[in-house]
Write a protein that holds these residues in place. Structure first.
Motif, PDB file in Angstrom:
ATOM      1  N   LEU B 305       8.653   2.413   5.360  1.00 13.62           N
ATOM      2  CA  LEU B 305       9.330   1.924   4.372  1.00 13.62           C
ATOM      3  C   LEU B 305       8.633   0.864   3.727  1.00 13.62           C
ATOM      4  O   LEU B 305       8.969   1.087   2.430  1.00 13.62           O
ATOM      5  CB  LEU B 305      10.456   1.330   4.523  1.00 13.62           C
ATOM      6  CG  LEU B 305      11.581   1.816   4.391  1.00 13.62           C
ATOM      7  CD1 LEU B 305      12.818   0.854   5.204  1.00 13.62           C
ATOM      8  CD2 LEU B 305      12.286   3.214   3.374  1.00 13.62           C
ATOM      9  N   GLN B 307       5.749   1.343   1.794  1.00  8.36           N
ATOM     10  CA  GLN B 307       5.285   2.047   0.989  1.00  8.36           C
ATOM     11  C   GLN B 307       6.259   2.529  -0.287  1.00  8.36           C
ATOM     12  O   GLN B 307       6.286   2.266  -1.483  1.00  8.36           O
ATOM     13  CB  GLN B 307       4.993   3.534   1.096  1.00  8.36           C
ATOM     14  CG  GLN B 307       3.247   3.530   1.620  1.00  8.36           C
ATOM     15  CD  GLN B 307       3.181   4.894   1.718  1.00  8.36           C
ATOM     16  OE1 GLN B 307       3.432   5.406   1.753  1.00  8.36           O
ATOM     17  NE2 GLN B 307       1.525   4.771   2.403  1.00  8.36           N
ATOM     18  N   VAL B 308       7.340   2.908   0.675  1.00  9.67           N
ATOM     19  CA  VAL B 308       8.734   3.304  -0.992  1.00  9.67           C
ATOM     20  C   VAL B 308       9.042   1.898  -1.496  1.00  9.67           C
ATOM     21  O   VAL B 308       9.005   1.547  -2.797  1.00  9.67           O
ATOM     22  CB  VAL B 308      10.021   3.732   0.207  1.00  9.67           C
ATOM     23  CG1 VAL B 308      11.149   3.917  -0.989  1.00  9.67           C
ATOM     24  CG2 VAL B 308       9.586   5.123   1.291  1.00  9.67           C
ATOM     25  N   GLY B 311       6.084   1.202  -4.320  1.00 12.59           N
ATOM     26  CA  GLY B 311       6.271   2.262  -5.411  1.00 12.59           C
ATOM     27  C   GLY B 311       7.527   1.760  -5.969  1.00 12.59           C
ATOM     28  O   GLY B 311       7.086   1.983  -7.045  1.00 12.59           O
TER      29      GLY B 311
END
Lengths: 322, 329
Positions: B305, B307-308, B311
């Motif tokens: 998560l 990375q999410v 981003g």
């Protein structure tokens, strides 16, 4: 002569013919059915995504999130199938999902006016992270075990050509007709070469941006579904890194990063050239690491070429003005 | 003598309380967020404030910090260098490979930095002289250099870096890692000495109004190319240290580093539109990102998560940046 090579598309077409001839003459495996099958499997999904990317590039836009959209939609489709949703419904849901993913990009770029590269970089990140999260507790092969009719999507051949390649060919013809024969399609060239003028002529420029991103997202989802059917599973590698290959294919196919230029034929040629380049690495058993080096150099070469053309155009415009 | 019309850079700001809040947020927001995150985590996680945890967080930041310095200067001039993660990997691995072959350490460092400078020079000359969009061009160098890094990793496969190479990032001065001390010194010098100097002011001027900087006789192109070269060298230096820290050639080294660095720089107030940004704030933002990711791990959030979240943070701060920029026009 000089006129013919005004576009990098013509150079790419020539290179493509050369490369195909060289491969056919020097490698005994190139023309075997096994190898041609594997080339088809690379071309179909990449080409389908490249069609959407080409439309975006003509609009002067960009989408780095297509790989994430492809992976995420493939996994959505796989999850739905694994809980027993019938194949047509699962595919439809994945396509709608891809379209929604594109609409988010459209919202960021058209409504919030965020730089398209950065906006799609962010959604790429979010999408890839979501893929990782969804498959976190799965085995390395990801989701598997699909109904027969779904798997058939990836393995059926009609006249020696995979169904997925037929899908690509039909879509390519459709997009080509759409952006050349109809005024609603042709307006993307106007928008891409001069968004300000398009706006003052009363075009709904926001609608163009939304439509282009939704198209790109939906096509990426379609590629994801087809690949999921082909490899009979959806894992974390689905669509990873594909965005750069697609962008490179479009740029060497004659699209310009400044918008307003591009053809479907260019996207097809670019995709074929990249697929054959990669194939030649496999045929000659060259180390895979060098593929990236070559692709990167090809991208640099394509943007330098593009910049050279733009500079020449500026100079000739200057001469006219003087 | 022709008269040029010159845009005034410091236009008198429109006064309104909403704008004042936005500007305050931009200038000090990152410090406020840092304090809130620190307070929150120290209240709810007992081992967060431990010397061990804080010093390991600072240590990690002090290695990547060089990259954010170069990145910030480029952003101030309105350019982006996405190849930093690949340069970081290629330079670090090459230096480590040479050290393992018995080449003296200083020469390994020189070769590593030269690779960074060369990639930076290619990026800079192509972007500036041919007017290529720096994001797209540096995606090309990102790919090509990453491929070369993978080649080095394949050559080294199965071997560890030599003892002396691995020792460098672990040197200590008075019981503190030297990289942390150098980070504080560098930020201090940049913030309190160089920020008033002509070079740094020229960089801001170029970012705010390149045309007027050019008319005033600044060698805008040379500054921009210099920025790319600096970014390459600094990424190479960070890679040199990090390679020693990870001990083996790791193909994932520096992958997606560029996104974290970009997020940190923009979170620290640098703008994609150029003319704005501070090394101090970018460094704090890098630390804040590390704290947030550390906090997520402490609360047992799924690592994927992260990375999410990075981003989502990137997109939302760029939205804010774009909004502020629109208001100012």
């Amino acid at each position: 002569m000089t006129r013919l090579f005004q576009s990098s598309r013509d150079v790419s077409t020539l290179l493509l013919a050369l490369l195909a001839a060289i491969l056919a003459l020097t490698s005994p495996y190139f023309l075997t059915s096994g190898n041609l099958d594997s080339v088809q499997i690379v071309i179909a999904p990449n080409g389908i995504i490249a069609l959407g990317m080409m439309v975006l590039l003509i609009c002067g836009l960009f989408d780095l999130s297509v790989g994430s959209s492809m992976g995420l939609s493939g996994i959505v489709c796989a999850i739905l199938l694994s809980v027993g949703v019938p194949a047509p419904l699962a595919i439809l849901a994945a396509l709608i999902f891809g379209c929604a993913f594109g609409a988010i990009n459209g919202f960021l770029v058209a409504t919030l006016e965020v730089n398209p590269l950065i906006a799609t970089l962010g959604t790429m990140f979010v999408g890839r992270g979501s893929v990782e999260t969804l498959v976190a507790h799965q085995s390395l092969t990801g989701f598997t075990g699909f109904p027969e009719n779904f798997i058939a999507l990836g393995s059926i051949k009609l006249g020696g050509i995979y169904l997925m390649l037929w899908v690509f060919i039909l879509l390519a013809i459709g997009v080509h007709l759409g952006i050349t024969r109809f005024s609603w399609g042709r307006q993307i060239f106007f928008y891409g070469s001069n968004p300000e003028a398009a706006r003052s002529y009363g075009f709904s420029t926001k609608r163009v941006v939304y439509a282009a991103y939704c198209l790109s997202g939906t096509l990426a989802a379609l590629a994801g579904v087809l690949m999921t059917a082909r490899i009979e599973g959806a894992n974390r590698y689905l669509g990873a890194g594909v965005e750069l290959e697609i962008i490179i294919a479009c740029l060497i196919g004659g699209a310009s990063t400044s918008g307003g230029r591009g053809t479907v034929w260019g996207a097809v040629v670019g995709t074929l050239l990249i697929a054959l380049t990669r194939n030649s690495f496999n045929l000659y058993e060259l180390p895979a690491q060098w593929q990236r080096v070559v692709l990167g150099l090809v991208l640099i070469g394509a943007v330098v070429w593009d910049a050279g053309l733009r500079a020449a155009k500026r100079r000739s415009a200057l001469r006219l003005a003087v | 003598m022709a008269e040029f019309e010159i845009n005034v850079v410091e236009a008198p700001p429109k006064r309104s309380s909403g704008r004042a809040t936005l500007v305050f947020l931009r200038e000090y927001g990152i410090a406020v967020v840092a304090m809130l995150a620190l307070i929150f985590l120290s209240l709810f996680r007992a081992n967060f404030l431990s010397y061990q945890n804080i010093s390991s967080l600072l240590y990690g930041v002090s290695l990547d910090f060089y990259v954010v310095v170069g990145f910030t200067f480029l952003l101030i001039m309105g350019e982006v260098d996405l190849s930093v993660g690949s340069v970081y990997a290629l330079s670090g691995m090459t230096a480590g490979y040479l050290a393992t072959q018995g080449v003296p350490l200083w020469l390994c460092l020189v070769v590593g930095l030269a690779i960074g400078a060369a990639v930076g020079a290619i990026n800079g000359v192509l972007v500036v002289k041919l007017r290529i969009n720096s994001i797209i061009l540096t995606i090309g160098t990102l790919l090509a250099v990453r491929g070369l890094a993978d080649v080095v990793a394949a050559i080294m496969a199965g071997h560890r870096y030599s003892e002396n190479f691995r020792a460098v990032p672990h040197w200590r001065i008075f019981g503190v890692s030297w990289t942390i001390i150098v980070m504080f010194l560098t930020v201090g010098i940049l913030e309190f000495v160089l920020s008033r100097g002509a070079t740094v002011r020229a960089i801001y001027y170029i970012g705010q109004n390149p045309k007027s900087a050019f008319i005033h006789g600044m060698s805008v192109d040379r500054y921009r190319i210099g920025g790319f070269v600096l970014s390459g060298i600094l990424a190479a230096f960070a890679g040199f240290l990090v390679a020693g820290r990870v001990t083996i050639p790791d193909v994932n080294m520096g992958r997606q580093l560029e996104f974290n660095i970009l997020t940190a720089a923009v979170l620290g107030g640098a703008s994609l539109f150029g003319g704005r940004g501070r090394v101090l704030n970018s460094t704090i933002a890098l630390f804040v990102l590390a704290v947030i990711l550390n906090g997520l791990i402490m609360f047992g959030v799924e690592p994927a998560l992260q990375q999410v979240i990075v981003g989502a943070v990137l997109v939302s701060i760029v939205v804010v940046d774009t909004r502020i920029n629109h208001e100012e026009r």
